[in-house]
Design a protein around this motif. Structure first.
Motif, PDB file in Angstrom:
ATOM      1  N   THR A  73      11.521   8.496  -1.193  1.00 55.03           N
ATOM      2  CA  THR A  73      10.470   8.201  -0.213  1.00 55.03           C
ATOM      3  C   THR A  73      10.230   6.700  -0.127  1.00 55.03           C
ATOM      4  O   THR A  73      10.108   6.133   0.957  1.00 55.03           O
ATOM      5  N   GLY A  74      10.175   6.054  -1.290  1.00 45.93           N
ATOM      6  CA  GLY A  74       9.971   4.611  -1.316  1.00 45.93           C
ATOM      7  C   GLY A  74      11.083   3.873  -0.613  1.00 45.93           C
ATOM      8  O   GLY A  74      10.849   2.915   0.126  1.00 45.93           O
ATOM      9  N   ARG A  75      12.332   4.365  -0.800  1.00 42.36           N
ATOM     10  CA  ARG A  75      13.482   3.717  -0.177  1.00 42.36           C
ATOM     11  C   ARG A  75      13.424   3.841   1.343  1.00 42.36           C
ATOM     12  O   ARG A  75      13.684   2.884   2.070  1.00 42.36           O
ATOM     13  N   SER A  76      13.066   5.025   1.826  1.00 40.05           N
ATOM     14  CA  SER A  76      13.035   5.228   3.277  1.00 40.05           C
ATOM     15  C   SER A  76      11.961   4.372   3.930  1.00 40.05           C
ATOM     16  O   SER A  76      12.186   3.773   4.995  1.00 40.05           O
ATOM     17  N   PHE A  77      10.787   4.274   3.302  1.00 38.01           N
ATOM     18  CA  PHE A  77       9.728   3.467   3.913  1.00 38.01           C
ATOM     19  C   PHE A  77       9.920   1.986   3.642  1.00 38.01           C
ATOM     20  O   PHE A  77       9.407   1.140   4.374  1.00 38.01           O
ATOM     21  N   GLN A  78      10.687   1.674   2.584  1.00 40.98           N
ATOM     22  CA  GLN A  78      11.042   0.286   2.355  1.00 40.98           C
ATOM     23  C   GLN A  78      11.925  -0.207   3.500  1.00 40.98           C
ATOM     24  O   GLN A  78      11.771  -1.330   3.978  1.00 40.98           O
ATOM     25  N   ASP A  79      12.840   0.658   3.955  1.00 44.45           N
ATOM     26  CA  ASP A  79      13.680   0.303   5.105  1.00 44.45           C
ATOM     27  C   ASP A  79      12.821   0.060   6.339  1.00 44.45           C
ATOM     28  O   ASP A  79      13.060  -0.865   7.109  1.00 44.45           O
ATOM     29  N   LEU A  80      11.794   0.925   6.538  1.00 46.40           N
ATOM     30  CA  LEU A  80      10.903   0.771   7.693  1.00 46.40           C
ATOM     31  C   LEU A  80      10.163  -0.561   7.629  1.00 46.40           C
ATOM     32  O   LEU A  80      10.125  -1.305   8.616  1.00 46.40           O
ATOM     33  N   THR A  81       9.572  -0.873   6.471  1.00 41.99           N
ATOM     34  CA  THR A  81       8.791  -2.114   6.359  1.00 41.99           C
ATOM     35  C   THR A  81       9.695  -3.342   6.465  1.00 41.99           C
ATOM     36  O   THR A  81       9.286  -4.362   7.006  1.00 41.99           O
ATOM     37  N   ASN A 113       0.821  -1.217   0.000  1.00 42.95           N
ATOM     38  CA  ASN A 113       0.000   0.000   0.000  1.00 42.95           C
ATOM     39  C   ASN A 113       0.854   1.266   0.000  1.00 42.95           C
ATOM     40  O   ASN A 113       0.499   2.264  -0.626  1.00 42.95           O
ATOM     41  N   LEU A 114       1.990   1.228   0.704  1.00 45.50           N
ATOM     42  CA  LEU A 114       2.895   2.377   0.692  1.00 45.50           C
ATOM     43  C   LEU A 114       3.419   2.628  -0.714  1.00 45.50           C
ATOM     44  O   LEU A 114       3.449   3.775  -1.185  1.00 45.50           O
ATOM     45  N   ARG A 115       3.831   1.554  -1.395  1.00 43.64           N
ATOM     46  CA  ARG A 115       4.343   1.712  -2.769  1.00 43.64           C
ATOM     47  C   ARG A 115       3.279   2.296  -3.686  1.00 43.64           C
ATOM     48  O   ARG A 115       3.553   3.202  -4.491  1.00 43.64           O
ATOM     49  N   GLN A 116       2.061   1.789  -3.585  1.00 39.53           N
ATOM     50  CA  GLN A 116       0.979   2.303  -4.435  1.00 39.53           C
ATOM     51  C   GLN A 116       0.679   3.764  -4.133  1.00 39.53           C
ATOM     52  O   GLN A 116       0.510   4.578  -5.047  1.00 39.53           O
ATOM     53  N   ASN A 117       0.637   4.118  -2.848  1.00 41.23           N
ATOM     54  CA  ASN A 117       0.333   5.502  -2.467  1.00 41.23           C
ATOM     55  C   ASN A 117       1.453   6.455  -2.874  1.00 41.23           C
ATOM     56  O   ASN A 117       1.190   7.576  -3.300  1.00 41.23           O
ATOM     57  N   ILE A 118       2.695   6.000  -2.748  1.00 37.47           N
ATOM     58  CA  ILE A 118       3.823   6.841  -3.159  1.00 37.47           C
ATOM     59  C   ILE A 118       3.784   7.070  -4.665  1.00 37.47           C
ATOM     60  O   ILE A 118       4.005   8.188  -5.150  1.00 37.47           O
ATOM     61  N   ASP A 119       3.480   6.013  -5.430  1.00 30.50           N
ATOM     62  CA  ASP A 119       3.359   6.170  -6.882  1.00 30.50           C
ATOM     63  C   ASP A 119       2.260   7.158  -7.243  1.00 30.50           C
ATOM     64  O   ASP A 119       2.414   7.986  -8.144  1.00 30.50           O
ATOM     65  N   ASN A 120       1.145   7.065  -6.529  1.00 29.45           N
ATOM     66  CA  ASN A 120      -0.004   7.922  -6.863  1.00 29.45           C
ATOM     67  C   ASN A 120       0.166   9.357  -6.374  1.00 29.45           C
ATOM     68  O   ASN A 120      -0.396  10.285  -6.960  1.00 29.45           O
ATOM     69  N   GLN A 121       0.916   9.535  -5.268  1.00 26.16           N
ATOM     70  CA  GLN A 121       0.989  10.861  -4.650  1.00 26.16           C
ATOM     71  C   GLN A 121       2.379  11.487  -4.705  1.00 26.16           C
ATOM     72  O   GLN A 121       2.645  12.475  -4.018  1.00 26.16           O
ATOM     73  N   ALA A 122       3.282  10.921  -5.538  1.00 25.93           N
ATOM     74  CA  ALA A 122       4.665  11.413  -5.570  1.00 25.93           C
ATOM     75  C   ALA A 122       4.740  12.892  -5.918  1.00 25.93           C
ATOM     76  O   ALA A 122       5.540  13.640  -5.344  1.00 25.93           O
ATOM     77  N   ALA A 123       3.909  13.337  -6.855  1.00 22.32           N
ATOM     78  CA  ALA A 123       3.950  14.751  -7.270  1.00 22.32           C
ATOM     79  C   ALA A 123       3.574  15.678  -6.124  1.00 22.32           C
ATOM     80  O   ALA A 123       4.137  16.770  -5.981  1.00 22.32           O
ATOM     81  N   THR A 124       2.633  15.254  -5.284  1.00 22.91           N
ATOM     82  CA  THR A 124       2.215  16.120  -4.172  1.00 22.91           C
ATOM     83  C   THR A 124       3.240  16.116  -3.037  1.00 22.91           C
ATOM     84  O   THR A 124       3.210  16.995  -2.182  1.00 22.91           O
ATOM     85  N   LEU A 125       4.164  15.129  -3.021  1.00 23.76           N
ATOM     86  CA  LEU A 125       5.204  15.107  -2.000  1.00 23.76           C
ATOM     87  C   LEU A 125       6.221  16.218  -2.230  1.00 23.76           C
ATOM     88  O   LEU A 125       6.773  16.782  -1.297  1.00 23.76           O
ATOM     89  N   ILE A 126       6.480  16.508  -3.513  1.00 26.01           N
ATOM     90  CA  ILE A 126       7.441  17.558  -3.845  1.00 26.01           C
ATOM     91  C   ILE A 126       6.727  18.858  -4.209  1.00 26.01           C
ATOM     92  O   ILE A 126       7.260  19.949  -4.022  1.00 26.01           O
TER      93      ILE A 126
END
Length: 847
Positions: free
Chosen positions: A251-259, A49-62
């Protein structure tokens, strides 16, 4: 009855018939892995779910297609280049400054962000009221982070003073691109329009300002390709850049480390459960030896007997994995609540069928792997076992196939950790750590049993002696309980100790007469006035330091451009990209120690190179050595220096520390600002002093270390809750293994209880013996786990944090008694059936 070949339907039928009287026990055996599978499915689902949300919301992160950042304003050709990028541009200047709430008089260090343009282009500044995120840009208004608004009980329409300018609060800032709940706690933001920045008077010499430029491109523009072309120009201008794609990857890398970390914690819980499965199956098979021997007498082959019980285990394993996957999917719906403060976006959750499939596969595989070693002992069961009543106690022979299975189990652990960590070295270290933990706990259990037997207290009363003897008699559960409960207890204890170490370290640094207020960005003309103000309020100044900003131009005659061309040079070219904040002093401070070279605190202007001192760690990382020459640019003036000494710096001390220190007699006339460290006795005096500083010198920023300590405590609690949440799976799994072990021991204790009842023992005496046995078990398990936590935490404090280890024993004692009493309660609940039945009835059930 003899069945030749692999008659699978007959094997299924036999497995089904044999399990009729034992299904509840088989379910209990395999329930040990349910929580482990649940933890893994929950974490895998969270990762998906994190990967999907990051893909969908990456533009709003920056918030833009391209973001450029640097520590100085762009000028000349660089400005022309930035202005030519994209179709729309915004600029942001960010720096730390004090803000004053005029209504309440409260003040706080905040991250002030001066904004120009329509940023963000994707997503929005989420505010209350909604329109405030757009309207504040054209008026003398500000957006204030909701944490600040709550802390100082401010409302929309109140005023906030930033520097010399008073802004009306247009709205409450709830969310900005890339902001998390944690960042708003540590550094709450205040947005103001860029057009009023100069009026605030905060852009002084020495002020550390981050310059950011946000660019929007036309739709379907290949921003990645463009930035690759422009990358050399960005590097030459000392500009870092981020695109939607790079932000997504980071972002994906940092939360990948968490998971991955959480998955490994869940895996530990699963391994605990598997140890419980192996122990339970071992005892289950021992109880089935007579039935297996009868089957062998009737012509059943050894491999067929193994398959009958393996089918039972596989069936129950699949069922346990399904239950775990269902529970994990349910838990995953609540995980976003647990980690929401760490997420820079809104997390939506969906069912991850891939994660469920992985959970089912791992659960089934691990059930088979851990149950096979005890199952393979069935091959050695002879038909003559029907006649040999004492054969159960014979010493088992070494079986090479069993050792092969142990090797496969270790290989499975390594393979799982490798899939999480992606490097074989880290996977090997994790596997070795897991094995070492289990071995240490197991050896500790054996040692405790040996000590109990060796120094058995013969003078104790019979009931106490009988309860204690149960720890080392045949078919005891001491080792399995100490391993399972001990590891879970150790995880929780280590987390608690680590948090205490960090907080105690900060507390000690701010206790007594140590500085607890830091004032920085003091301009030269303000120094004496600030000292006078501190004196008038009886606030002692512990330290006053001058700081000069400079940049490095050359090292041993080489510039940054030379380092880029010469890739063989061992020195790091990155030392040129930073701005150096240095001081000058004639002697070492209490937090510094000379470790190499000669300290020269006074420079006699005789035309020689200026001697400087470097912090040892920084010099090592940068490839610098004694005697190296360095040319610094101090506001346009070049200063030729050489490294005369190396210092070891204790960065934990609450005082100013520097990478580079100049001698006196060089920088006194250079443009500079000052930092002061003071000590205020109580919160009231602190508030009074801070208000006076902010009102009289709005450009001066203040760090209140008491507030920092509170923020650190909040952060540790939030991080600790996440880890405790996962470590809880280990504790719960340990409890399930405990219940299963107690249930197993219930059947093993039948004959002894009957014998005691027959010899005249009362229910009360048997109850006391049972309670004492389980108290000793729980106490030893908790004691072993706490002992390991003590050892691990002491090592962390000494070698990692370099802090004194002073644990708080009260919570540890509470945990010890909780585990001990809980073990007793579970043991007594499961043993109540034996105590309530007459001896003859129990004997009939046993036979």
């Amino acid at each position: 009855m003899n069945q030749e070949g692999l008659n699978f339907s007959w094997l299924l039928q036999m497995a089904w018939r044999d399990s009729r009287k034992n299904r509840s026990r088989l379910l209990l055996f395999i329930s040990s892995i349910v929580l482990g599978i649940a933890a893994l499915v929950a974490i895998y689902s969270l990762g998906d779910n994190l990967r999907q949300n990051i893909d969908n919301q990456a533009a709003t992160l920056i918030g833009a297609d391209l973001a450029l950042s640097g520590n100085k304003a762009v000028e000349g050709k660089v400005k022309t280049m930035v202005d030519s990028l994209g179709t729309e541009r915004s600029e942001e200047r960010s720096f730390a400054s004090m803000v004053l709430f005029t209504k309440s008089g409260g003040n706080r260090l905040a991250q002030v962000k001066a904004l120009q343009g329509n940023y963000p282009y994707y997503g929005e500044l989420e505010t209350i009221p909604v329109q405030a995120g757009k309207d504040f840009r054209n008026k003398k208004e500000a957006l204030v982070d909701q944490t600040l608004m709550l802390q100082y009980e401010a409302k929309v329409g109140d005023s906030i003073k930033v520097g010399e300018v008073t802004f009306a609060i247009a709205g409450i800032l709830q969310k900005a691109p890339g902001q998390t709940g944690l960042t708003s706690t540590v550094a709450p933001s205040v947005y103001i329009p860029m057009q009023y920045l100069d009026e605030t008077g905060l852009m002084q010499k020495g002020s550390r300002v981050a310059y950011r430029y946000y660019i929007k491109y036309a739709p379907k523009t290949d921003v990645e390709a463009l930035t690759k072309v422009l990358e050399p120009r960005f590097e030459d201008a000392d500009l870092d850049y981020k695109t939607v794609q790079s932000q997504k990857e980071d972002t994906g890398r940092s939360f990948q480390d968490l998971t991955r970390f959480l998955a490994l914690v869940g895996f530990v819980a699963l391994l605990l459960g598997c140890i419980g499965v192996a122990s339970a199956i071992h005892i289950y098979i021992r109880e089935k030896l007579s039935s297996i021997a009868i089957l062998r007498c009737l012509g059943v082959k050894a491999y067929q007997a193994v398959l009958i019980y393996l089918i039972q285990i596989v069936g129950i394993g699949i069922l346990g994995s399904i239950l775990g996957a269902i529970l994990g999917t349910a838990i995953q719906q609540f995980l976003p609540i647990v980690i929401k403060d760490f997420l820079p976006f809104e997390l939506t959750t969906d069912i991850s069928w891939l994660s469920i499939g992985q959970g089912l596969a791992i659960g089934t595989l691990i059930s088979i792997l851990f149950s096979l070693p005890p199952l393979l002992s069935i091959r050695k069961v002879s038909p003559l076992n029907v006649l040999r009543a004492t054969s159960n106690d014979s010493k088992p022979e070494r079986d090479p196939v069993t050792w092969l299975l142990y090797g496969l189990i270790i290989l499975f652990i390594f393979g799982f950790s490798f899939l999480q960590m992606r490097t074989w070295v880290e996977a090997l270290v994790f596997t070795a750590g897991i094995l070492a933990s289990f071995i240490v706990l197991y050896l500790t259990a054996l040692l405790l049993m040996w000590l109990t037997r060796r120094f058995f207290p013969t003078s104790w009363s019979y009931l106490w002696r009988q309860g204690l003897a149960n720890l080392f008699r045949p078919n005891n559960q001491t080792a399995i309980l100490i391993v399972s409960i001990g590891l879970g207890t150790s995880l929780i204890c280590t987390l608690f100790f680590t948090q205490t170490i960090l907080l105690t370290r900060v507390n000690l640094s701010t206790s007594g007469n140590q500085p607890n207020i830091v004032l920085f960005d003091i301009q030269p003309g303000q120094k004496e006035e600030v000292l006078a103000l501190a004196k008038s309020q009886n606030v002692p100044v512990n330290q006053s330091v001058s700081i000069v900003n400079m940049r490095l131009e050359e090292v041993n005659g080489k510039t940054a451009a030379d380092f880029k061309q010469d890739t063989t040079d061992k020195q790091s070219g990155r030392i040129f990209g930073r701005e150096y904040r240095v001081t000058f002093q004639d002697s070492l401070t209490k937090s510094e120690k000379l470790v190499e070279g000669k300290w020269e605190g006074v420079y006699k202007n005789n035309g020689s190179l200026i001697p400087i001192s470097m912090e040892q760690g920084f010099a090592k990382r940068s490839g610098l050595a004694l005697g190296d020459t360095m040319t610094f640019n101090v506001q346009g003036t070049m200063m030729q220096t050489y490294v005369s000494s190396m210092r070891e710096v204790n960065w934990g001390e609450v005082q100013t520390n520097f990478l580079v220190v100049f001698p006196t007699g060089v920088l006194e006339e250079a443009p500079q600002f000052h930092v002061m460290l003071t000590h205020v006795p109580n919160p009231a005096a602190s508030a009074k002093f801070q208000q006076a500083i902010v009102q009289q010198f709005p450009n001066i920023s203040i760090i209140d270390l008491a507030l920092v300590l509170k923020v650190l405590d909040d952060i540790f609690n939030k991080i600790g809750f996440v880890i405790r949440f996962m470590a809880g799976f280990s504790i719960l799994t340990g409890l399930i293994v405990l219940i299963a072990s107690v249930m197993i021991s219930k059947y093993q204790r039948l004959q002894e209880s009957v014998l005691l009842r027959t010899l005249g023992a009362s229910r009360k005496q048997i109850f006391t013996i049972t309670a004492l046995e389980y108290f000793f078990l729980g106490a030893l398990a908790a004691f072993t786990g706490i002992l390991l936590a003590f050892a691990g935490s002491w090592a962390l404090a000494k070698f990692s944090f370099e802090a004194e280890f002073k644990p708080d024993f009260l919570p540890v004692a509470a945990l010890f008694f909780f585990v001990s009493i809980l073990t007793v309660i579970i043991g007594l609940i499961n043993s109540r059936g034996i105590l309530s039945q007459p001896p003859l009835e129990v004997l009939r059930q046993d036979t």
